[in-house]
Design a protein around this motif. Structure first.
Motif, PDB file in Angstrom:
ATOM      1  N   GLN A  33      -6.337  -0.357  -3.993  1.00 36.99           N
ATOM      2  CA  GLN A  33      -6.423  -0.002  -2.579  1.00 36.99           C
ATOM      3  C   GLN A  33      -7.657  -0.637  -1.926  1.00 36.99           C
ATOM      4  OE1 GLN A  33      -4.339   0.863  -0.604  1.00 36.99           O
ATOM      5  NE2 GLN A  33      -3.022   2.454  -1.348  1.00 36.99           N
TER       6      GLN A  33
ATOM      7  N   SER B 238       0.832  -1.203   0.000  1.00 39.52           N
ATOM      8  CA  SER B 238       0.000   0.000   0.000  1.00 39.52           C
ATOM      9  C   SER B 238       0.868   1.255   0.000  1.00 39.52           C
ATOM     10  CB  SER B 238      -0.931  -0.005   1.212  1.00 39.52           C
ATOM     11  OG  SER B 238      -1.778   1.113   1.182  1.00 39.52           O
TER      12      SER B 238
ATOM     13  N   TYR C 299      -5.588   2.579  -9.233  1.00 37.17           N
ATOM     14  CA  TYR C 299      -5.009   2.732  -7.896  1.00 37.17           C
ATOM     15  C   TYR C 299      -6.089   2.545  -6.824  1.00 37.17           C
ATOM     16  CZ  TYR C 299      -3.502   5.099  -3.651  1.00 37.17           C
ATOM     17  OH  TYR C 299      -3.239   5.403  -2.336  1.00 37.17           O
TER      18      TYR C 299
ATOM     19  N   SER D 201       0.970   3.871  -3.066  1.00 36.13           N
ATOM     20  CA  SER D 201       0.528   5.212  -2.684  1.00 36.13           C
ATOM     21  C   SER D 201       1.592   6.253  -3.006  1.00 36.13           C
ATOM     22  CB  SER D 201       0.146   5.249  -1.204  1.00 36.13           C
ATOM     23  OG  SER D 201      -1.008   4.460  -0.997  1.00 36.13           O
TER      24      SER D 201
ATOM     25  N   HIS E  15      -7.142  -3.110   1.081  1.00 35.77           N
ATOM     26  CA  HIS E  15      -7.726  -2.770   2.380  1.00 35.77           C
ATOM     27  C   HIS E  15      -8.678  -3.868   2.868  1.00 35.77           C
ATOM     28  CE1 HIS E  15      -5.858   1.121   2.016  1.00 35.77           C
ATOM     29  NE2 HIS E  15      -6.345   1.492   3.188  1.00 35.77           N
TER      30      HIS E  15
ATOM     31  N   GLU F 298      -2.179   7.954   2.859  1.00 34.57           N
ATOM     32  CA  GLU F 298      -2.018   6.504   2.972  1.00 34.57           C
ATOM     33  C   GLU F 298      -0.543   6.126   3.050  1.00 34.57           C
ATOM     34  OE1 GLU F 298      -2.962   2.437   3.229  1.00 34.57           O
ATOM     35  OE2 GLU F 298      -4.175   4.223   3.576  1.00 34.57           O
TER      36      GLU F 298
END
Length: 176
Positions: free
Chosen positions: A125, A53, A121, A57, A129, A76
């Motif tokens: 994510q 991540s 993206y 990010s 997550h 993030e």
């Protein structure tokens, strides 16, 4: 994302990191003793997802064109670095990134900046997550576990859930 939402989020993040660091300081075993223990599944899984991540990010903070995606990516990246720092300072080892996650980073890196990148993206994510939330819930709900890892997991569950809400909202906005 409104400035009130960002302010609330920053306060929550600061509290989460503070709580994790407090737990780290209050653990009776020293960091060196934790480092001698075999790596735990929780820390390894969390770090794999967290460091992935962070990397995507950082990439999105350079390539995102939508302001919400850009701001989420910046925040993030900072959060992921803080979480990794807590776990690594508690004695976890930096894991090897699985090939599938490496390929996702490479794919995003090759994409040109623009709406397609932003949407890709955000989707990565969301998927990441969801996986991270599963790992955190399992650790937080395990009554036999105590210490830094359980504290980190307990703090991360609502944080990740709020991230998923933000990500789903961003995905909906970008898809139209």
């Amino acid at each position: 994302m409104t400035s009130i939402a960002l302010c609330r989020r920053n306060i929550f993040i600061g509290g989460a990191v503070t709580a994790a660091m407090t737990a780290l300081a209050s653990v009776s075993a020293s960091v060196s003793a934790l480092a001698d223990e075999p790596p735990e599944d929780y820390a390894e899984q969390t770090l794999k997802l967290d460091l992935f991540s962070c990397d995507i990010s950082e990439l999105a903070a350079r390539k995102a064109v939508h302001p919400v995606v850009y701001k989420f990516a910046e925040l993030e990246s900072e959060e992921a670095q803080a979480i990794a720092g807590v776990l690594l300072n508690a004695g976890a080892s930096r894991p090897t990134r699985p090939d599938t996650l490496s390929q996702m980073v490479d794919t995003l890196d090759r994409m040109d900046p623009g709406p397609a990148f932003d949407l890709a993206y955000i989707q990565h994510q969301i998927d990441n997550h969801k996986s991270l939330l599963t790992v955190q819930k399992r650790e937080a709900e395990n009554a036999s576990h105590q210490g830094v890892q359980k504290t980190v997991a307990t703090v991360l569950v609502p944080l990740i859930a709020s991230h998923l809400n933000m990500l789903h909202t961003a995905h909906t906005d970008l898809a139209f």
